[in-house]
Design a protein around this motif. Sequence first.
Motif, PDB file in Angstrom:
ATOM      1  N   ALA A  40       0.819  -1.210   0.000  1.00 38.66           N
ATOM      2  CA  ALA A  40       0.000   0.000   0.000  1.00 38.66           C
ATOM      3  C   ALA A  40       0.854   1.262   0.000  1.00 38.66           C
ATOM      4  CB  ALA A  40      -0.937  -0.008   1.208  1.00 38.66           C
ATOM      5  N   ILE A  41       1.949   1.253   0.791  1.00 40.80           N
ATOM      6  CA  ILE A  41       2.830   2.422   0.820  1.00 40.80           C
ATOM      7  C   ILE A  41       3.511   2.600  -0.533  1.00 40.80           C
ATOM      8  CG2 ILE A  41       4.930   3.379   1.862  1.00 40.80           C
ATOM      9  CD1 ILE A  41       4.070   2.002   4.467  1.00 40.80           C
ATOM     10  N   GLY A  42       3.914   1.497  -1.129  1.00 44.56           N
ATOM     11  CA  GLY A  42       4.513   1.585  -2.463  1.00 44.56           C
ATOM     12  C   GLY A  42       3.556   2.176  -3.485  1.00 44.56           C
ATOM     13  N   ARG A  43       2.301   1.791  -3.431  1.00 45.32           N
ATOM     14  CA  ARG A  43       1.301   2.350  -4.351  1.00 45.32           C
ATOM     15  C   ARG A  43       1.116   3.841  -4.105  1.00 45.32           C
ATOM     16  NH1 ARG A  43      -4.123  -0.825  -3.948  1.00 45.32           N
ATOM     17  NH2 ARG A  43      -4.678   0.815  -5.460  1.00 45.32           N
ATOM     18  N   LEU A  44       1.094   4.239  -2.819  1.00 44.47           N
ATOM     19  CA  LEU A  44       0.938   5.649  -2.483  1.00 44.47           C
ATOM     20  C   LEU A  44       2.084   6.476  -3.059  1.00 44.47           C
ATOM     21  CD1 LEU A  44      -0.307   8.034  -0.879  1.00 44.47           C
ATOM     22  CD2 LEU A  44       1.028   7.258   1.098  1.00 44.47           C
ATOM     23  N   LEU A  45       3.315   6.013  -2.851  1.00 46.51           N
ATOM     24  CA  LEU A  45       4.466   6.757  -3.352  1.00 46.51           C
ATOM     25  C   LEU A  45       4.477   6.799  -4.882  1.00 46.51           C
ATOM     26  CD1 LEU A  45       7.265   5.493  -0.912  1.00 46.51           C
ATOM     27  CD2 LEU A  45       5.945   7.616  -0.789  1.00 46.51           C
ATOM     28  N   SER A  46       4.060   5.708  -5.504  1.00 48.27           N
ATOM     29  CA  SER A  46       3.991   5.690  -6.968  1.00 48.27           C
ATOM     30  C   SER A  46       2.972   6.698  -7.489  1.00 48.27           C
ATOM     31  CB  SER A  46       3.629   4.280  -7.459  1.00 48.27           C
ATOM     32  OG  SER A  46       4.653   3.358  -7.147  1.00 48.27           O
ATOM     33  N   GLU A  47       1.838   6.795  -6.807  1.00 49.24           N
ATOM     34  CA  GLU A  47       0.805   7.748  -7.223  1.00 49.24           C
ATOM     35  C   GLU A  47       1.288   9.193  -7.039  1.00 49.24           C
ATOM     36  OE1 GLU A  47      -2.140   7.335  -8.700  1.00 49.24           O
ATOM     37  OE2 GLU A  47      -1.672   5.191  -8.865  1.00 49.24           O
ATOM     38  N   LEU A  48       2.039   9.443  -5.961  1.00 43.20           N
ATOM     39  CA  LEU A  48       2.597  10.783  -5.772  1.00 43.20           C
ATOM     40  C   LEU A  48       3.572  11.110  -6.897  1.00 43.20           C
ATOM     41  CD1 LEU A  48       3.291  10.766  -1.911  1.00 43.20           C
ATOM     42  CD2 LEU A  48       1.508  12.048  -3.106  1.00 43.20           C
ATOM     43  N   GLY A  52       3.418  13.975 -10.022  1.00 45.34           N
ATOM     44  CA  GLY A  52       4.465  14.991 -10.082  1.00 45.34           C
ATOM     45  C   GLY A  52       4.675  15.768  -8.802  1.00 45.34           C
ATOM     46  N   VAL A  53       4.246  15.193  -7.657  1.00 44.01           N
ATOM     47  CA  VAL A  53       4.360  15.944  -6.394  1.00 44.01           C
ATOM     48  C   VAL A  53       5.192  15.202  -5.341  1.00 44.01           C
ATOM     49  CG1 VAL A  53       2.169  17.154  -6.737  1.00 44.01           C
ATOM     50  CG2 VAL A  53       2.193  14.934  -5.550  1.00 44.01           C
ATOM     51  N   ARG A  54       5.795  14.089  -5.707  1.00 43.58           N
ATOM     52  CA  ARG A  54       6.507  13.320  -4.680  1.00 43.58           C
ATOM     53  C   ARG A  54       7.695  14.079  -4.110  1.00 43.58           C
ATOM     54  NH1 ARG A  54       8.815   7.073  -5.061  1.00 43.58           N
ATOM     55  NH2 ARG A  54       9.753   7.060  -2.977  1.00 43.58           N
ATOM     56  N   ASP A  56       8.127  17.110  -3.420  1.00 42.43           N
ATOM     57  CA  ASP A  56       7.786  18.137  -2.444  1.00 42.43           C
ATOM     58  C   ASP A  56       6.648  17.694  -1.531  1.00 42.43           C
ATOM     59  OD1 ASP A  56       8.488  20.560  -1.345  1.00 42.43           O
ATOM     60  OD2 ASP A  56       6.913  21.664  -2.389  1.00 42.43           O
ATOM     61  N   THR A  57       6.556  16.389  -1.295  1.00 37.20           N
ATOM     62  CA  THR A  57       5.565  15.857  -0.361  1.00 37.20           C
ATOM     63  C   THR A  57       6.283  15.214   0.815  1.00 37.20           C
ATOM     64  OG1 THR A  57       3.957  15.411  -2.115  1.00 37.20           O
ATOM     65  CG2 THR A  57       3.677  14.216  -0.052  1.00 37.20           C
ATOM     66  N   LEU A  58       5.910  15.629   2.012  1.00 38.09           N
ATOM     67  CA  LEU A  58       6.486  15.061   3.227  1.00 38.09           C
ATOM     68  C   LEU A  58       5.629  13.861   3.626  1.00 38.09           C
ATOM     69  CD1 LEU A  58       7.622  17.082   6.369  1.00 38.09           C
ATOM     70  CD2 LEU A  58       6.818  14.737   6.481  1.00 38.09           C
ATOM     71  N   VAL A  59       6.245  12.694   3.676  1.00 29.31           N
ATOM     72  CA  VAL A  59       5.559  11.461   4.054  1.00 29.31           C
ATOM     73  C   VAL A  59       6.092  11.002   5.405  1.00 29.31           C
ATOM     74  CG1 VAL A  59       5.108   9.049   3.449  1.00 29.31           C
ATOM     75  CG2 VAL A  59       5.236  10.793   1.646  1.00 29.31           C
ATOM     76  N   ALA A  60       5.196  10.736   6.338  1.00 31.09           N
ATOM     77  CA  ALA A  60       5.579  10.252   7.671  1.00 31.09           C
ATOM     78  C   ALA A  60       4.999   8.862   7.873  1.00 31.09           C
ATOM     79  CB  ALA A  60       5.071  11.200   8.747  1.00 31.09           C
ATOM     80  N   LEU A  97      10.006   6.219  13.672  1.00 29.31           N
ATOM     81  CA  LEU A  97       9.293   7.226  12.886  1.00 29.31           C
ATOM     82  C   LEU A  97      10.151   7.534  11.672  1.00 29.31           C
ATOM     83  CD1 LEU A  97       7.203   9.490  12.306  1.00 29.31           C
ATOM     84  CD2 LEU A  97       8.546  10.975  13.828  1.00 29.31           C
ATOM     85  N   PHE A  98       9.568   7.384  10.490  1.00 30.46           N
ATOM     86  CA  PHE A  98      10.279   7.654   9.246  1.00 30.46           C
ATOM     87  C   PHE A  98       9.689   8.910   8.601  1.00 30.46           C
ATOM     88  CE2 PHE A  98      10.439   3.095   9.947  1.00 30.46           C
ATOM     89  CZ  PHE A  98      11.785   2.808   9.765  1.00 30.46           C
ATOM     90  N   LEU A  99      10.549   9.822   8.205  1.00 30.71           N
ATOM     91  CA  LEU A  99      10.140  11.007   7.467  1.00 30.71           C
ATOM     92  C   LEU A  99      10.843  11.004   6.117  1.00 30.71           C
ATOM     93  CD1 LEU A  99      10.340  13.819  10.208  1.00 30.71           C
ATOM     94  CD2 LEU A  99       8.331  12.507   9.495  1.00 30.71           C
ATOM     95  N   GLN A 100      10.077  11.227   5.067  1.00 35.93           N
ATOM     96  CA  GLN A 100      10.658  11.302   3.721  1.00 35.93           C
ATOM     97  C   GLN A 100      10.142  12.568   3.039  1.00 35.93           C
ATOM     98  OE1 GLN A 100       9.265   9.135   0.075  1.00 35.93           O
ATOM     99  NE2 GLN A 100      11.088   7.901   0.457  1.00 35.93           N
ATOM    100  N   TRP A 101      11.083  13.408   2.630  1.00 32.64           N
ATOM    101  CA  TRP A 101      10.742  14.642   1.921  1.00 32.64           C
ATOM    102  C   TRP A 101      11.913  14.949   0.996  1.00 32.64           C
ATOM    103  CZ3 TRP A 101       9.887  20.090   4.523  1.00 32.64           C
ATOM    104  CH2 TRP A 101       9.384  20.983   3.557  1.00 32.64           C
ATOM    105  N   PRO A 102      11.916  14.420  -0.221  1.00 38.37           N
ATOM    106  CA  PRO A 102      13.075  14.537  -1.118  1.00 38.37           C
ATOM    107  C   PRO A 102      13.561  15.970  -1.325  1.00 38.37           C
ATOM    108  CG  PRO A 102      11.535  12.939  -1.981  1.00 38.37           C
ATOM    109  CD  PRO A 102      10.854  13.591  -0.819  1.00 38.37           C
ATOM    110  N   ALA A 103      12.652  16.928  -1.431  1.00 42.63           N
ATOM    111  CA  ALA A 103      13.070  18.311  -1.649  1.00 42.63           C
ATOM    112  C   ALA A 103      13.813  18.875  -0.452  1.00 42.63           C
ATOM    113  CB  ALA A 103      11.847  19.183  -1.962  1.00 42.63           C
TER     114      ALA A 103
END
Length: 295
Positions: A40-48, A52-54, A56-60, A97-103
């Motif tokens: 499910a997380i993989g699908r979410l990140l793929s959709e982001l 075109g918003v991955r 600059d999207t902060l995922v926790a 706790l994992f935080l991902q925000w590529p930008a």
Amino acid sequence: DADLAARGRQHPAGGGRCVWRVARAPPRVYYGCLSAVDTAIGRLLSELGAAGVREDTLVALASDNGPEHRGRHSWGSSGGLRGAKGYVYEGGIRVPLFLQWPAFTRGRSATVQTPVHLWDLLPTLVEAAGVPLDADTRGELDGVSLLPLAAAALAGDERSTRPLGRRRPLWWAMHRGRGGMQYALREGEWKLLAGYGDTPSRSHGPAPGGEVTEWLRACELGRAELYRVSHDPTEAVDLAAREPARTARMRRRLQLLVRDATARGPRVVSWSERSPACPRRNARLNVTELCCREG
């Protein structure tokens, strides 16, 4: 452990039966859940990414508590920490706790050991979104933004190893906590656990069906345990007797936090049942468990 594998029943004084529901589901149930979450997380990140918003999207991503270790689903691990879900020992409340925000990270990564709380996510997301807060609103927030801590960690700054400056300290409440402790307070390297009354029992509380919130507002924290978790992460050595002044001061502070939270918090109008005192030692979790009641 033999006691965890058994399905024995104990009959406490005063009637009723304690039932240890320890039959486990097959491990495929637990690992199937992990696989489903991963997918499910993989699908979410793929959709982001597709949107075109991955970048600059902060995922926790975090767990809400430690492993279950009761009932049918008991396949998680607390990594050797004391307790599990439902406890305010580290095994119940210390989770990744994992935080991902590529930008923000720009290809860098870091691991931070400074303890934080899930209530820190709100001010973190507010800052990340660039939303201004007035002083009154900011003063009402329990948490603090984690972005300065993350930035320091990514830069290799030693400030990432220091406790965060907080208006309100880190604390946890589990009103029907397993193991007979309901609250925990963290101050730097010290952690205090406290419970109702003088004995570890889940029977403390109003009569079944009674007004819980009013009881909580008036309750007094009794027994306490103190650990220096920086040196004793498994909470094996209770230092309350050796540090009576620190224990008393932290318990007073925790009592004020409980009173403040119950004064402003929601009303709870039902305490469905209270378990009889029927303790059993759980060597795997290094705790004494209190059973469920079977009518």
